[in-house]
Design an enzyme around this catalytic site. Structure first.
Site, PDB file in Angstrom:
ATOM      1  N   SER A 132       0.861  -1.181   0.000  1.00 26.75           N
ATOM      2  CA  SER A 132       0.000   0.000   0.000  1.00 26.75           C
ATOM      3  C   SER A 132       0.894   1.226   0.000  1.00 26.75           C
ATOM      4  O   SER A 132       2.081   1.148   0.355  1.00 26.75           O
ATOM      5  CB  SER A 132      -0.881  -0.007   1.261  1.00 26.75           C
ATOM      6  OG  SER A 132      -1.488   1.252   1.474  1.00 26.75           O
ATOM      7  N   TYR A 145      -1.065  -0.591  10.904  1.00 28.53           N
ATOM      8  CA  TYR A 145      -1.192  -0.881   9.474  1.00 28.53           C
ATOM      9  C   TYR A 145       0.066  -0.420   8.737  1.00 28.53           C
ATOM     10  O   TYR A 145       0.622  -1.154   7.913  1.00 28.53           O
ATOM     11  CB  TYR A 145      -2.435  -0.190   8.919  1.00 28.53           C
ATOM     12  CG  TYR A 145      -2.746  -0.552   7.483  1.00 28.53           C
ATOM     13  CD1 TYR A 145      -3.180  -1.832   7.160  1.00 28.53           C
ATOM     14  CD2 TYR A 145      -2.613   0.383   6.459  1.00 28.53           C
ATOM     15  CE1 TYR A 145      -3.480  -2.173   5.838  1.00 28.53           C
ATOM     16  CE2 TYR A 145      -2.912   0.058   5.142  1.00 28.53           C
ATOM     17  CZ  TYR A 145      -3.345  -1.224   4.840  1.00 28.53           C
ATOM     18  OH  TYR A 145      -3.632  -1.557   3.535  1.00 28.53           O
TER      19      TYR A 145
END
Length: 234
Positions: A132, A145
């Protein structure tokens, strides 16, 4: 067909980006092994759907062996399985912390451990981790995350050093916001206008296909792309 005769393995393949990647590789001619907790083969002709939780190292190894036994080889691996939870670090549910590290980071490591020997044995191949933009930039409310995605990126970059001379390419794919159920689960609901400008899962899959169909003399290390609605800050 660009991947005719090739065999691909995709984790987290029952929905979202994983399903789009599996379909795109299949359309390009690859035989596809789809690993997910649901074991769905997406109705793809000749595909092998296997139930697998990437948090279980033995399960990943068993599923990988089944794909190789079925199709005879392995050429492309896409470590896509991922989860996310957001909010201030000190308010994060401890179980969510463990799950993000176990699925996003350790799941990628387990997938690599099971699949890379087959790519090395073939003398060529592609290992891709779906990370990501959160693996490149830190964002408030995404500390764990971020940690899992930064870990994916660092791991994949280190693999490049170890695998390049053995013919295996290691690439980290780092998209920005993608309109999937993953995005809807971050405080947004279906119909939220913010979702409409995001990337689609098929657009991410196009980047994966582009990466694995480059000439063998070329490798893509890290690629990041974002929808036009997102700024480049961070």
């Amino acid at each position: 067909m660009e991947l005719e005769g090739k065999v691909a393995l995709v984790t987290g393949a029952s929905g979202g980006i994983g399903a789009a990647v599996a379909r795109k590789l299949h359309e390009a001619g690859a035989s596809v092994g789809l690993l997910s907790r649901r074991g769905d083969d997406l109705g793809l002709e000749g595909a092998l759907g296997l139930t697998c939780d990437v948090r279980d190292r033995n399960a990943v190894g068993t599923a990988t062996d089944a794909v190789v036994e079925c199709f005879g080889r392995l050429d492309v691996v896409v470590a896509n399985a991922g989860v996310g939870a957001y909010g201030p670090f000190l308010e994060l549910d401890p179980e969510q912390l463990e799950t993000m590290i176990d699925v996003n980071l350790k799941g990628t490591l387990y997938t690599a451990a099971a699949t890379l020997p087959h790519l090395i044995a073939a003398g060529e191949g592609d290992f891709l981790s779906l990370a990501s933009v959160a693996g490149l930039r830190a964002f408030p409310g995404e500390a764990v995350y971020n940690a899992s995605k930064f870990g994916q990126l660092g791991f994949t970059r280190a693999l490049d050093h170890e695998l390049r001379e053995r013919g295996v390419r290691a690439t980290c794919i780092c998209p920005g916001g993608v309109k999937t159920n993953f995005a809807i689960g971050t405080g947004r609901t279906e119909g939220d206008p913010a979702l409409e400008g995001m990337l689609t899962a098929d657009e991410v899959a196009d980047v994966v296909l582009f990466t694995v169909t480059r000439p063998g003399r070329m490798r893509i290390l890290t690629t990041s792309f974002r929808p036009m609605i997102e700024a480049s800050w961070g």
